[in-house]
Design a protein around this motif. Structure first.
Motif, PDB file in Angstrom:
ATOM      1  N   ASN A  76       0.829  -1.212   0.000  1.00  0.00           N
ATOM      2  CA  ASN A  76       0.000   0.000   0.000  1.00  0.00           C
ATOM      3  C   ASN A  76       0.863   1.261   0.000  1.00  0.00           C
ATOM      4  O   ASN A  76       0.468   2.305   0.480  1.00  0.00           O
ATOM      5  N   THR A 140     -12.072  -3.862  -0.811  1.00  0.00           N
ATOM      6  CA  THR A 140     -11.809  -3.370   0.539  1.00  0.00           C
ATOM      7  C   THR A 140     -12.780  -3.983   1.530  1.00  0.00           C
ATOM      8  O   THR A 140     -13.978  -4.095   1.232  1.00  0.00           O
ATOM      9  N   ILE A 141     -12.250  -4.373   2.675  1.00  0.00           N
ATOM     10  CA  ILE A 141     -13.163  -4.851   3.728  1.00  0.00           C
ATOM     11  C   ILE A 141     -14.044  -3.706   4.222  1.00  0.00           C
ATOM     12  O   ILE A 141     -15.087  -3.933   4.800  1.00  0.00           O
ATOM     13  N   ASP A 142     -13.613  -2.449   3.984  1.00  0.00           N
ATOM     14  CA  ASP A 142     -14.321  -1.287   4.552  1.00  0.00           C
ATOM     15  C   ASP A 142     -15.651  -1.001   3.852  1.00  0.00           C
ATOM     16  O   ASP A 142     -16.480  -0.263   4.379  1.00  0.00           O
ATOM     17  N   MET A 184     -12.339  -2.228  12.224  1.00  0.00           N
ATOM     18  CA  MET A 184     -11.749  -1.393  11.171  1.00  0.00           C
ATOM     19  C   MET A 184     -12.841  -0.685  10.370  1.00  0.00           C
ATOM     20  O   MET A 184     -14.012  -0.714  10.727  1.00  0.00           O
ATOM     21  N   GLY A 185     -12.445  -0.098   9.254  1.00  0.00           N
ATOM     22  CA  GLY A 185     -13.412   0.576   8.386  1.00  0.00           C
ATOM     23  C   GLY A 185     -12.949   1.933   7.903  1.00  0.00           C
ATOM     24  O   GLY A 185     -13.642   2.608   7.152  1.00  0.00           O
ATOM     25  N   ARG A 186     -11.791   2.367   8.412  1.00  0.00           N
ATOM     26  CA  ARG A 186     -11.237   3.672   8.052  1.00  0.00           C
ATOM     27  C   ARG A 186     -12.253   4.783   8.333  1.00  0.00           C
ATOM     28  O   ARG A 186     -12.747   4.856   9.449  1.00  0.00           O
ATOM     29  N   GLU A 237     -13.064   2.275  14.056  1.00  0.00           N
ATOM     30  CA  GLU A 237     -11.764   2.926  14.336  1.00  0.00           C
ATOM     31  C   GLU A 237     -11.793   4.423  13.980  1.00  0.00           C
ATOM     32  O   GLU A 237     -11.062   5.212  14.553  1.00  0.00           O
ATOM     33  N   ARG A 260      -3.057   6.059   9.617  1.00  0.00           N
ATOM     34  CA  ARG A 260      -3.588   4.787  10.107  1.00  0.00           C
ATOM     35  C   ARG A 260      -4.350   5.061  11.398  1.00  0.00           C
ATOM     36  O   ARG A 260      -3.816   5.673  12.318  1.00  0.00           O
ATOM     37  N   HIS A 287      -6.243  -6.673  12.318  1.00  0.00           N
ATOM     38  CA  HIS A 287      -6.085  -7.336  11.022  1.00  0.00           C
ATOM     39  C   HIS A 287      -6.699  -8.726  10.963  1.00  0.00           C
ATOM     40  O   HIS A 287      -6.740  -9.325   9.881  1.00  0.00           O
ATOM     41  N   ARG A 290      -9.113  -9.065   8.345  1.00  0.00           N
ATOM     42  CA  ARG A 290      -8.676  -9.139   6.946  1.00  0.00           C
ATOM     43  C   ARG A 290      -8.089 -10.485   6.570  1.00  0.00           C
ATOM     44  O   ARG A 290      -7.835 -10.742   5.392  1.00  0.00           O
TER      45      ARG A 290
HETATM   46  O1  F6P Z   1      -8.679  -0.405   4.142  1.00  0.00           O
HETATM   47  C1  F6P Z   1      -8.566  -1.606   4.835  1.00  0.00           C
HETATM   48  C2  F6P Z   1      -7.962  -1.391   6.195  1.00  0.00           C
HETATM   49  O2  F6P Z   1      -7.907  -2.638   6.859  1.00  0.00           O
HETATM   50  C3  F6P Z   1      -8.700  -0.362   7.062  1.00  0.00           C
HETATM   51  O3  F6P Z   1      -9.873  -0.859   7.630  1.00  0.00           O
HETATM   52  C4  F6P Z   1      -7.617  -0.013   8.056  1.00  0.00           C
HETATM   53  O4  F6P Z   1      -7.814   1.279   8.562  1.00  0.00           O
HETATM   54  C5  F6P Z   1      -6.363  -0.079   7.231  1.00  0.00           C
HETATM   55  O5  F6P Z   1      -6.641  -0.888   6.102  1.00  0.00           O
HETATM   56  C6  F6P Z   1      -5.166  -0.648   7.965  1.00  0.00           C
HETATM   57  O6  F6P Z   1      -4.059  -0.531   7.149  1.00  0.00           O
HETATM   58  P1  F6P Z   1      -2.673  -1.270   7.425  1.00  0.00           P
HETATM   59  O7  F6P Z   1      -2.791  -2.671   6.910  1.00  0.00           O
HETATM   60  O8  F6P Z   1      -1.685  -0.454   6.683  1.00  0.00           O
HETATM   61  O9  F6P Z   1      -2.457  -1.263   8.902  1.00  0.00           O
END
Ligand code: F6P
Length: 363
Positions: A76, A140-142, A184-186, A237, A260, A287, A290
């Protein structure tokens, strides 16, 4: 259609259950339906820059349907339109996107399927603007990407979060505690809202509805006064209080979105412990949401997306992202997708329904 003989496929951004199912569908559809070759680009845009390519035949994708993560790896960071170099102790950024174009040309790759979220698809759009035939697949899981109703990975994430809530219920009841689950979910509250409803939460805090912690506490006290000795709270989050602050856990240089989020669950637990007078504990699911095998729903959705992406490319409809609208597989221009966060509608049916059955949002 006749011009495409070899398709490249790449996964970028955070991983997500169902990526392998998309790759498998791309390879199978390309080879079996169109007689077209497929090449994997490894580690997102870094692989495009380095020319790190791997041929994907039917054997290469055999058995990957139920497996989490991505066989192509992901990154990313690595925006080739703003690539970082160290020079005289300083970081300078250059546009090296032409290197990627050259590498594709050398490998005989005519078109790309780019599987990613907003950051990855932004570069996909920029490559489309440069003339590369690109089709995007929303990942995206979000579930926060515009122009599509659902992204794959979301169903798996909410299944994991709901199971966590079931488990938190029994320990919460045994110890007469408030249990706070941070998901999560940004900047979107989809995971919190869906898992909170499915997991029987008493309060759900999401970015789209700024919360007043006193109002959340009052509702939990009412519950305690009705004889319920415990409560369950789900917090996204990215949730923010009425005073507006969000919880940043770290800043990642060179990432398309460097912020983050994380850590708000501990704050909410501390505040509710004080205000309600019940012990509180926080769990940050992180995570785990995910990882691992995708649900059957996500495997089907991923397979539909992968197949539709190849069909879109072969129909010459470049510069688009495959999309789910209702139950139909359709597409939208990458130009319309990028930079828009699809949030929960605070006045929508799902929130109204949740409020109607007594779930508190702190508003
Ligand atoms: O966009 C997916 C996600 O898992 C978000 O929910 C979370 O905020 C972010 O990615 C976490 O990112 P990283 O894997 O860089 O910690």
């Amino acid at each position: 259609m006749g011009d495409i003989k070899k398709i490249g496929v790449m996964t970028g951004g955070g991983d997500c259950p169902g990526l392998n199912a998309v790759i498998r569908a791309v390879v199978r559809t390309a080879i079996l339906k169109y007689g077209v070759e497929v090449v994997g680009v490894r580690s997102g845009y870094r692989g495009l820059y380095l020319g790190d390519f791997v041929p994907l035949d039917l054997d290469a994708i055999s058995g990957i349907l139920p497996i989490g993560g991505t066989i192509l790896n992901s990154s990313n960071k690595d925006n080739l339109f703003q690539y970082p170099f160290e020079e005289d102790g300083k970081t300078v950024y250059r546009d090296v996107s032409d290197v990627g174009m050259e590498n594709l040309k050398k490998a005989g790759i005519d078109a790309m399927i780019i599987i990613g979220g907003d950051g990855t698809l932004t570069s996909g759009r920029d490559y489309a603007r440069k003339g590369l035939p690109v089709v995007g697949v929303p990942k995206t899981i979000d579930n926060d990407l515009a122009c599509t109703d659902y992204t794959f990975g979301f169903d798996t994430a909410i299944g994991i979060a709901s199971e966590a809530l079931d488990r938190l219920h029994t320990t919460a009841a045994s110890h007469s505690r408030i249990m706070v689950l941070e998901v999560m979910g940004r900047y979107a509250g989809w995971i919190a809202l869906a898992s909170g409803i499915a997991g029987g939460a008493d309060a759900i805090l999401i970015p789209e509805i700024p919360y007043d912690i006193q109002k959340v506490a009052d509702r939990l006290k009412q519950r305690r006064d009705r004889g319920r000795n415990f409560s369950i709270v789900v917090v996204a989050e990215g949730a923010k209080s009425i005073t507006g602050e969000i919880h940043v856990s770290k800043v990642i240089e060179n990432s398309p979105d460097p912020i983050r989020l994380g850590g708000i669950g501990n704050k909410i637990a501390d505040e509710l412990e004080q205000l309600v007078g019940l012990e509180a504990r926080a769990t940050i699911l992180g995570h785990i949401q995910r990882g691992g095998t995708p649900t059957a729903h996500d495997r089907i959705l991923s397979t539909r997306y992968g197949t539709a992406a190849v069909e879109l490319l072969m129909a010459g409809k470049y510069g688009n992202m495959v999309a789910l609208k209702g139950d139909d597989m359709t597409y939208a221009s990458l130009e319309d997708v990028i930079g828009k966060n699809k949030g929960v509608d605070p006045d929508g049916e799902l929130v109204r329904m949740a409020k109607g059955i007594g779930i508190a949002f702190g508003d």
